[in-house]
Write an enzyme that holds these catalytic residues in place. Structure first.
Site, PDB file in Angstrom:
ATOM      1  N   ASP A   1       0.873  -1.171   0.000  1.00 34.86           N
ATOM      2  CA  ASP A   1       0.000   0.000   0.000  1.00 34.86           C
ATOM      3  C   ASP A   1       0.913   1.225   0.000  1.00 34.86           C
ATOM      4  OD1 ASP A   1      -2.165   1.714   0.250  1.00 34.86           O
ATOM      5  OD2 ASP A   1      -2.327   1.454   2.419  1.00 34.86           O
TER       6      ASP A   1
ATOM      7  N   ASP B   1      -2.614   0.694   7.229  1.00 38.08           N
ATOM      8  CA  ASP B   1      -1.823   0.519   6.010  1.00 38.08           C
ATOM      9  C   ASP B   1      -1.355  -0.933   5.864  1.00 38.08           C
ATOM     10  OD1 ASP B   1      -1.252   3.611   5.303  1.00 38.08           O
ATOM     11  OD2 ASP B   1      -1.031   3.275   7.447  1.00 38.08           O
TER      12      ASP B   1
ATOM     13  N   GLU C   1      -1.084  -1.432  -4.916  1.00 36.77           N
ATOM     14  CA  GLU C   1      -2.280  -0.639  -5.189  1.00 36.77           C
ATOM     15  C   GLU C   1      -1.960   0.410  -6.244  1.00 36.77           C
ATOM     16  OE1 GLU C   1      -5.957   1.535  -2.899  1.00 36.77           O
ATOM     17  OE2 GLU C   1      -4.060   1.338  -1.832  1.00 36.77           O
TER      18      GLU C   1
END
Length: 154
Positions: free
Chosen positions: A7, A139, A67
């Site tokens: 992430d 996260d 991501e």
């Protein structure tokens, strides 16, 4: 198969390592790479690359899932994109195959619904990985969802 989910961010990069063995998904590690806002941006980017390299060397994943972002006039856009570029470069240095997923695709893969909220995603991650405590911080939990998406959509 061992995958690292990432992430991206400049202040905090979430990571999650998952093994898939005979269809069972096992969380190996998760956490964050955190950089201080008092440092110069280029120092923060080097820190992200160095810390991610250490994680890759320690856990030796076979692939990576990251991501993918779509920003519209955000003040953090450039910093996050730069951090993401450093992350992609570091993964490439280790010749890891990389899958990229936008947030809606991650939610869809993990929960079956592309507009799920964070709690729904977290509950599905915990169920799939048979863990009883939510991974902290968010996260790291997000990175596990990204890694699961990489496993589901391989």
């Amino acid at each position: 198969m061992r995958i690292i989910g990432i992430d991206p961010g400049l202040a905090r990069v979430g990571y999650g390592i998952i093994d898939e063995i005979e269809g069972k998904k096992i969380m190996i590690d998760c956490g964050i790479i955190e950089t201080k806002s008092t440092k110069k941006e280029e120092e923060r980017l080097v820190e992200i690359s160095n810390d991610l390299s250490s994680i890759i060397k320690k856990w030796n994943p076979n692939s990576a899932a990251v991501e993918k972002f779509f920003f519209y006039r955000s003040s953090t856009t450039i910093s996050v994109v730069q951090a993401r570029g450093v992350i992609m470069m570091t993964l490439g240095k280790y010749k890891l195959p990389i899958q990229e997923f936008p947030p809606m695709q991650i939610k869809l893969a993990v929960t079956g619904y592309g507009h799920s909220d964070k709690n729904e995603v977290l509950n599905c991650v915990m169920h799939e990985l048979s863990i009883t405590s939510p991974p902290k911080p968010d996260d790291a939990a997000d990175a596990l969802a990204i890694a699961l998406t990489g496993i589901y959509l391989k």
